[in-house]
Enzyme design. Structure first.
Site, mmCIF file in Angstrom:
data_model
loop_
_atom_site.group_PDB
_atom_site.id
_atom_site.type_symbol
_atom_site.label_atom_id
_atom_site.label_comp_id
_atom_site.label_asym_id
_atom_site.label_seq_id
_atom_site.Cartn_x
_atom_site.Cartn_y
_atom_site.Cartn_z
ATOM 1 N N CYS A 91 17.971 20.042 -17.897
ATOM 2 C CA CYS A 91 17.121 19.540 -18.980
ATOM 3 C C CYS A 91 17.208 20.522 -20.132
ATOM 4 O O CYS A 91 17.111 21.731 -19.916
ATOM 5 C CB CYS A 91 15.676 19.422 -18.488
ATOM 6 S SG CYS A 91 14.542 18.858 -19.771
ATOM 7 N N HIS A 133 15.260 10.138 -16.189
ATOM 8 C CA HIS A 133 14.893 11.480 -16.649
ATOM 9 C C HIS A 133 14.244 11.413 -18.043
ATOM 10 O O HIS A 133 13.200 12.037 -18.283
ATOM 11 C CB HIS A 133 16.140 12.386 -16.674
ATOM 12 C CG HIS A 133 15.863 13.780 -17.141
ATOM 13 N ND1 HIS A 133 15.856 14.875 -16.301
ATOM 14 C CD2 HIS A 133 15.558 14.266 -18.376
ATOM 15 C CE1 HIS A 133 15.553 15.965 -17.002
ATOM 16 N NE2 HIS A 133 15.371 15.623 -18.264
ATOM 17 N N GLU A 134 14.867 10.655 -18.927
ATOM 18 C CA GLU A 134 14.343 10.585 -20.299
ATOM 19 C C GLU A 134 13.026 9.811 -20.357
ATOM 20 O O GLU A 134 12.121 10.172 -21.113
ATOM 21 C CB GLU A 134 15.380 9.970 -21.252
ATOM 22 C CG GLU A 134 16.707 10.725 -21.324
ATOM 23 C CD GLU A 134 16.565 12.222 -21.564
ATOM 24 O OE1 GLU A 134 15.601 12.647 -22.221
ATOM 25 O OE2 GLU A 134 17.423 12.981 -21.064
ATOM 26 N N HIS A 137 10.200 12.008 -19.669
ATOM 27 C CA HIS A 137 9.735 12.793 -20.825
ATOM 28 C C HIS A 137 8.703 12.009 -21.638
ATOM 29 O O HIS A 137 7.717 12.577 -22.113
ATOM 30 C CB HIS A 137 10.902 13.160 -21.744
ATOM 31 C CG HIS A 137 11.648 14.379 -21.314
ATOM 32 N ND1 HIS A 137 11.081 15.636 -21.301
ATOM 33 C CD2 HIS A 137 12.916 14.540 -20.876
ATOM 34 C CE1 HIS A 137 11.976 16.527 -20.882
ATOM 35 N NE2 HIS A 137 13.101 15.886 -20.612
HETATM 36 ZN ZN ZN Z 1 14.827 16.668 -19.924
#
Ligand code: ZN
Length: 169
Positions: A91, A133-134, A137
């Site tokens: 990341c 993953h995004e 966020h």
């Molecule tokens: Zn990340």
């Protein structure tokens, strides 16, 4: 605009959907892509540049030359997921730290692009991993939250380094 690194509290600020895709959004997305390539990433979400909006950019190749692989996802939604696969993730907000994370192997998703067009697709494996993953966020879930206790111990020193650098900055 710059990449925000853990433990910057902007990574944990609640994000809001974008009401419209305008020139301001397009300019910010272009800058995010530039930062993503410059840090050798394959994805970058708005909170990682201190922008509390539901948008992320990605390119599964990480290659700025492959513009056809670039995607900007505005207001992305995860509709369904299937399967499970473990794989390594890094990341840009946790430089130098890589951990194994379980993700769905396949996702059914929706988003709006920079032209305002709506998309529905199914992605698998690497594309699905980047998406998850995004999306994390945008929901203020960070790599550290996906770590096991063993991961946290293993990366304790690197995490302390990041906290110290942030405190000093
Ligand atoms: Zn990340």
């Amino acid at each position: 605009m710059e990449v925000v690194v853990y433990p910057d509290p902007r990574l944990l600020k609640r994000t809001a959907p974008l009401a419209q895709v305008d020139d301001d959004v397009r300019a910010k997305a272009a800058e995010m892509l530039r930062l993503m390539y410059s840090d050798h990433g394959v994805g970058l979400a708005a909170p990682q540049v201190g922008w509390s909006a539901r948008i992320f950019v990605m390119n599964p190749t990480g290659d700025a030359g492959q513009k056809g692989e670039e995607r900007v996802l505005v207001n992305p939604v995860l509709k369904r997921r299937a399967g499970k696969v473990r794989g390594e993730e890094g990341c840009l907000s946790f430089p130098g730290i890589y951990v194994e994370v379980d993700r769905a192997r396949q996702v059914a998703i929706e988003w709006t692009d920079l032209a305002g067009a709506k998309h529905e697709e199914e992605w698998t494996d690497w594309m699905a991993r980047i998406f998850q993953h995004e999306l994390d966020h945008l929901d203020n879930v960070l790599l550290i939250h996906r770590m096991s206790d063993t991961d946290r111990m293993q990366h304790a020193e690197a995490l302390d380094d990041l906290r110290r650098k942030f405190a000093e900055a």
